[in-house]
Write a protein that holds these residues in place. Structure first.
Motif, short mmCIF file in Angstrom:
data_model
loop_
_atom_site.label_atom_id
_atom_site.label_comp_id
_atom_site.label_asym_id
_atom_site.label_seq_id
_atom_site.Cartn_x
_atom_site.Cartn_y
_atom_site.Cartn_z
N ARG A 177 -7.51 -5.48 10.15
CA ARG A 177 -8.61 -4.81 9.46
C ARG A 177 -9.14 -3.50 9.44
NH1 ARG A 177 -12.14 -10.43 7.77
NH2 ARG A 177 -10.20 -11.50 8.74
N ARG A 178 -9.34 -2.78 7.73
CA ARG A 178 -9.80 -1.80 8.08
C ARG A 178 -9.51 -0.39 8.86
NH1 ARG A 178 -13.47 -4.97 8.80
NH2 ARG A 178 -14.12 -4.25 11.02
N LYS A 181 -1.65 -10.41 9.21
CA LYS A 181 -1.32 -9.28 9.99
C LYS A 181 -0.29 -9.16 11.02
CE LYS A 181 -5.70 -8.18 9.73
NZ LYS A 181 -6.07 -9.30 9.17
N HIS A 238 -0.25 -3.00 9.02
CA HIS A 238 -0.59 -4.35 8.39
C HIS A 238 -1.62 -4.60 8.81
CE1 HIS A 238 3.37 -6.55 9.95
NE2 HIS A 238 3.59 -6.04 9.28
N THR A 239 -2.22 -4.38 7.53
CA THR A 239 -3.62 -4.43 7.49
C THR A 239 -4.14 -5.23 6.13
OG1 THR A 239 -6.15 -3.45 7.53
CG2 THR A 239 -4.42 -1.87 6.11
N GLY A 240 -5.78 -4.97 5.64
CA GLY A 240 -5.96 -6.15 4.75
C GLY A 240 -7.11 -6.96 5.34
N VAL A 258 -3.30 5.48 7.70
CA VAL A 258 -2.08 4.69 6.63
C VAL A 258 -1.60 5.99 5.85
CG1 VAL A 258 -2.52 4.45 3.92
CG2 VAL A 258 -4.71 3.26 5.57
N THR A 315 -3.56 -10.07 1.48
CA THR A 315 -4.88 -10.42 1.13
C THR A 315 -5.22 -12.16 0.83
OG1 THR A 315 -4.18 -10.00 -0.90
CG2 THR A 315 -5.22 -7.70 -0.85
N GLU A 349 -0.93 -4.38 3.39
CA GLU A 349 -1.89 -5.37 3.19
C GLU A 349 -1.68 -6.92 2.63
OE1 GLU A 349 -5.05 -3.12 0.57
OE2 GLU A 349 -6.57 -4.98 1.34
N VAL A 403 0.54 -1.12 0.62
CA VAL A 403 -0.05 0.07 0.48
C VAL A 403 1.06 1.48 0.11
CG1 VAL A 403 -1.63 0.77 1.56
CG2 VAL A 403 -1.57 -0.79 1.58
#
Lengths: 204, 204
Positions: B169-170, B36, B29-31, B176, B186, B184, A188
């Motif tokens: 998440r989110r 994460k 660390h997201t997604g 960000v 996925t 992310e 990202v």
């Protein structure tokens, strides 16, 4: 009428319910972004805590081996030796000579990679480990140093309860098809976008 | 003419070259996919090896705390106490009461989260740690338990050399925007797609 909580039919696969639930997985961490190996070593922490012997095989010679993770996981292996907590940890590196070879560094990287893979096959057959990390193994497949069909067939036929985590970009489609769990790490935002160089403790 | 390898102009930012290179990072660390937290704890291995005191703050009460990582990282903290290798490790959990509180479990999760964040602010000001993991902290922001503007301002103003890793998440767009590195995770493929349930050592 079956007692409550008891299943009335059982799949004819020769597995206990527990075995069916706790199925050994082939996990692939791929994608362009960092975190692939890091997450694999994080999984090794969990495996260590479960008492699964950990075997790490680092493919692709690098000036920046993951010394942080290596030192930490080796320290956990020593905790196990001293106290019995956790599990043993083995850590092997290609390029400077796998530690089981008698000879010195192999200049032929293809031969060194093939040698590492043969050792992994032997360890899978012997059920040496509960969790194997094949770090940057996707490249070894990509470059044709190890045959992807051999990898897929060997993983499918591995006996007992052995999780295998494979990391690296551009995972071969045959490997992705054969895997139980595939995570892609995507970028990202990265500090190198702003001219930041890699730094100790974060990149290695 | 400047000697080879010497820079002829230096940014007027009060930092040494080494400090400029080794800049403390805010990492997110997201997604939707797992990895994460796992990757965050992998980073903690590297930090431990660098001698950075590690502080883990687990937000969001869970029946399945990351006991594997907790036990392994606590064992590394004990290695440090015994031998001086690595660094100390602190691990705090919300929900069953943060370990620094005198009172018992807080039923009010919002208050418990706010209390955890106040502690983190105090630790950032005191430079207690070199690497802080704020596990599942994105939810605490999402649910409004902690103000995102306060988080962003606090992170931006933190003194010294403190890496902060935030998972969940989110991730909030403001977070960000403020982060140096955002990864992310996925999903490509997951065994639960095939009816496989979560299992010990892999999911927790």
């Amino acid at each position: 009428m079956a007692p409550q909580g008891q299943v009335t039919s059982v799949p004819d696969d020769g597995l206990t319910t527990r075995q069916r639930r706790n199925r050994p997985l082939v996990i692939v961490h791929t994608g362009e972004m960092k975190g692939k190996s890091t997450a694999a070593f994080g999984l090794a922490l969990r495996g260590w805590n479960q008492g699964w012997p950990i075997g790490v095989f680092q493919f692709v010679k690098s000036a920046r081996w993951k010394v942080g993770e290596e030192n930490a996981l080796r320290a956990l292996g020593e905790v196990h030796e001293r106290t019995g907590q956790g599990a043993p940890v083995d850590w092997f590196k290609m390029g400077s000579g796998w530690s089981w070879t008698q000879r010195g560094p192999l200049d032929d990287h293809a031969a060194a990679a093939a040698e590492g893979w043969e050792r992994i096959k032997a360890d899978l057959a012997a059920q040496t480990y509960g969790l194997l990390v094949l770090d940057e193994f996707t490249y070894v497949i990509e470059w044709g140093w190890v045959d992807v069909e051999d990898v897929v067939a060997t993983l499918a036929a591995r006996p007992g309860f052995q999780h295998v985590v494979i990391t690296g970009r551009r995972a071969h489609p045959r490997l992705v098809a054969a895997a139980d769990l595939v995570v892609e790490m995507t970028k990202v935002k990265h500090p190198m976008d702003a001219g930041q160089k890699g730094q100790r403790g974060i990149e290695w």
